[in-house]
Write an enzyme that holds these catalytic residues in place. Structure first.
Site, short mmCIF file in Angstrom:
data_model
loop_
_atom_site.label_atom_id
_atom_site.label_comp_id
_atom_site.label_asym_id
_atom_site.label_seq_id
_atom_site.Cartn_x
_atom_site.Cartn_y
_atom_site.Cartn_z
N CYS A 1 32.95 44.10 35.77
CA CYS A 1 33.82 43.80 36.88
C CYS A 1 34.92 43.13 36.24
O CYS A 1 34.98 42.09 35.59
CB CYS A 1 33.28 42.84 38.19
SG CYS A 1 34.20 42.70 39.24
N ASP B 1 43.07 48.56 41.06
CA ASP B 1 41.97 47.74 41.27
C ASP B 1 41.70 47.51 42.90
O ASP B 1 42.77 47.61 43.50
CB ASP B 1 42.08 46.46 40.49
CG ASP B 1 40.88 45.43 40.50
OD1 ASP B 1 39.76 46.11 40.49
OD2 ASP B 1 40.87 44.59 40.93
N SER B 2 40.66 47.11 43.24
CA SER B 2 40.28 46.48 44.51
C SER B 2 41.33 45.43 44.86
O SER B 2 41.39 44.88 46.01
CB SER B 2 38.77 46.36 44.85
OG SER B 2 38.50 45.11 43.77
N CYS C 1 38.98 48.98 37.56
CA CYS C 1 38.12 48.46 38.33
C CYS C 1 36.85 49.27 37.97
O CYS C 1 36.58 50.61 38.07
CB CYS C 1 38.42 48.90 39.74
SG CYS C 1 37.26 48.57 41.03
N GLU D 1 39.23 36.16 44.43
CA GLU D 1 40.25 36.72 45.21
C GLU D 1 40.94 35.48 45.97
O GLU D 1 42.29 35.58 46.29
CB GLU D 1 39.76 37.76 46.20
CG GLU D 1 39.46 39.08 45.64
CD GLU D 1 41.07 39.75 45.39
OE1 GLU D 1 41.82 39.59 46.10
OE2 GLU D 1 41.05 40.51 44.03
N HIS E 1 37.32 41.46 37.63
CA HIS E 1 37.44 40.05 38.13
C HIS E 1 36.71 38.99 37.29
O HIS E 1 37.39 37.89 37.28
CB HIS E 1 36.73 39.94 39.62
CG HIS E 1 37.74 40.66 40.61
ND1 HIS E 1 37.86 42.07 40.93
CD2 HIS E 1 38.44 40.16 41.61
CE1 HIS E 1 38.70 42.14 41.93
NE2 HIS E 1 39.17 41.14 42.34
#
Ligand code: DGL
Length: 264
Positions: A183, A10-11, A73, A152, A185
């Site tokens: 997404c 994932d990012s 992701c 994040e 996240h």
């Protein structure tokens, strides 16, 4: 039987939402995770750059001798999954197809909302997949570029987070009965999103849906990890700060994790 770990990329920390679901549904499996928080968010970046970064994450996972790679992701799935899947000889899974099927299954009105990063929404991939599967669906897509930075920086409990989610989702109010969290996240903001959308809107967690596909593939290829091995050594890697990754991982996952820094 194959006792090698499953690789997740994932990012940043978003893919942990997929790992959490893996640990719930397939607790025998071992995990290697790489989160590229140093370069997150990926969503606003050009496709070529996202593709390059994704390949770096894939190559890193291959050095860990993984038996399967999960693109945890949506943005990387939208941009690079087809290409990577063609080139590797181990199974490579993305999150978009499972999320699309689950949304179709859930909707009653046929009005599906999709939220994601600017790249995922610009690629129009959810709408294409959903309409490929079921042409009569209506898809309302919306980019929410401010959500990933909130997650994040671990500000998910803040009043700023509530305000941003409330304002961002306003265009979808009253239009959909099912909303795809496109997404990985976003499940970390799930409670706020549910409050804003109202209890009648079903939220689809694309990452969690993909764990069912992981299970199907493990069975199909007969590459489940042996149930007789107890000592699992999950490995988590981040390209950014270990402490902040660990704080989010420990609060989100059912186990305490060891995190290492890696430079790609
Ligand atoms: N978790 C990633 C996704 O599912 C977030 C991408 C980003 O860093 O913008 O799309």
């Amino acid at each position: 039987m194959d006792n090698r770990p499953i690789g997740f990329l994932d990012s940043g920390v978003g893919g942990l939402t997929v790992v959490r679901e893996l640990m719930r549904q397939l607790p025998h499996e071992e995990v290697v995770y790489i989160g590229d928080s140093a370069r997150a968010p990926y969503g606003p970046r050009p496709a070529q750059e996202i593709k390059k970064y994704t390949w770096e994450l894939v190559r890193f996972l291959l050095t860990k001798d993984v038996k399967m790679i999960v693109f945890a992701c949506n943005t990387a799935t939208a941009v690079a999954w087809e290409e990577v899947k063609e080139k590797l000889d181990i199974p490579v899974l993305g999150v978009i197809l499972p999320g699309s099927s689950a949304a179709i299954k859930s909707t009653v009105s046929g009005n599906i909302g999709v939220i994601g990063t600017p790249m995922t929404i610009a690629s129009n991939i959810y709408e294409k997949k959903i309409k490929d599967l079921s042409p009569q669906m209506t898809v309302n897509s919306l980019a929410c570029p401010k959500f990933v930075p909130i997650v994040e920086s671990n500000e998910i409990q803040s009043s700023v987070a509530k305000k941003i989610v409330y304002e961002s989702l306003a265009p979808l109010a009253g239009k959909v009965d099912t909303l795809v969290l496109g997404c990985t996240h976003y499940p970390l903001l799930r409670n706020i999103i549910q409050n804003v959308m109202g209890p009648h809107v079903k939220l689809i967690d694309s990452g969690a849906e993909c764990v069912r596909d992981i299970s199907v593939l493990l069975n199909y290829f007969e590459i489940n990890r042996s149930r007789n091995i107890d000592n699992k050594k999950h490995c988590f890697y981040t390209t950014a700060n270990i402490a902040s990754f660990k704080e989010i991982a420990d609060s989100w996952l059912p186990v305490t994790v060891k995190v290492e820094h890696v430079r790609l």
